[in-house]
Design an enzyme around this catalytic site. Sequence first.
Site, PDB file in Angstrom:
ATOM      1  N   GLU A  68      72.026  30.616 -20.443  1.00  0.00           N
ATOM      2  CA  GLU A  68      71.911  32.005 -19.992  1.00  0.00           C
ATOM      3  C   GLU A  68      70.655  32.365 -21.161  1.00  0.00           C
ATOM      4  O   GLU A  68      69.750  33.201 -20.763  1.00  0.00           O
ATOM      5  CB  GLU A  68      73.029  32.869 -20.752  1.00  0.00           C
ATOM      6  CG  GLU A  68      73.110  34.097 -20.314  1.00  0.00           C
ATOM      7  CD  GLU A  68      74.403  34.678 -20.960  1.00  0.00           C
ATOM      8  OE1 GLU A  68      75.374  34.179 -21.454  1.00  0.00           O
ATOM      9  OE2 GLU A  68      74.248  36.255 -20.804  1.00  0.00           O
TER      10      GLU A  68
ATOM     11  N   ARG B 221      85.059  18.433 -23.139  1.00  0.00           N
ATOM     12  CA  ARG B 221      86.448  18.620 -22.716  1.00  0.00           C
ATOM     13  C   ARG B 221      86.482  17.822 -21.572  1.00  0.00           C
ATOM     14  O   ARG B 221      87.546  17.290 -20.928  1.00  0.00           O
ATOM     15  CB  ARG B 221      86.840  20.017 -22.681  1.00  0.00           C
ATOM     16  CG  ARG B 221      87.184  20.691 -24.149  1.00  0.00           C
ATOM     17  CD  ARG B 221      87.369  22.229 -23.573  1.00  0.00           C
ATOM     18  NE  ARG B 221      86.385  22.803 -22.948  1.00  0.00           N
ATOM     19  CZ  ARG B 221      85.521  23.431 -23.758  1.00  0.00           C
ATOM     20  NH1 ARG B 221      85.416  23.315 -25.062  1.00  0.00           N
ATOM     21  NH2 ARG B 221      84.407  24.250 -23.128  1.00  0.00           N
TER      22      ARG B 221
END
Length: 178
Positions: free
Chosen positions: A103, A66
């Site tokens: 993560e 993006r």
Amino acid sequence: MIASSPTADEIAAAIRTIPDFPKAGIQFKDITPLLADARLFSGSIDLLIDGIKPGLVDAVVGIDARGFIFAAAAAIKLDAGFIPIRKKGKLPYQTHEEEYELEYGTATVAVHVDALKPGSRVLLVDDLLATGGTAAAAAALVQKLGATILQISFLIELTFLSGRGKLQNYPIKSVVQY
Ligand code: AMP
């Protein structure tokens, strides 16, 4: 008639939050309603590059995927080239790579070895700053090419994740904060 420039609040109002996408616990910031509105899209680029005059940077570097949307539009407004930093395995020529922590696990970004000339002045752009790992890895690639980062600009900053902590060596700007 020329439409008035949108405020950051108007841009924020066009960003939609989708709970639990792509997985439970993530509040995904969906920019597609913003992109679909010509005035808001153009105005978001003006705010992203606010204070940077055409000619001040040689290249706008965008981060997969993006980030490309905002970086390419910014490059045109700034009369600068556009350089993509892509996820590993997508660029066809020789690359430098940089791994960073997610993560769970790691990810790798890459740039063509000849994408930027040493000493060139760069604006680095992504859609969103979360933990800062992606932007820090992208910034490291720009540094590896010997270019200078004048600023890192994000449309959205999730301030509660303190991503700026990983980008302390650079001037940071964001248009909309949560
Ligand atoms: P980070 O490396 O944690 O700063 O994550 C930044 C990258 O992940 C950006 O390229 C974003 O496109 C994407 N990202 C992270 N969190 C979100 C979110 N809540 N909504 C949309 N995109 C996100």
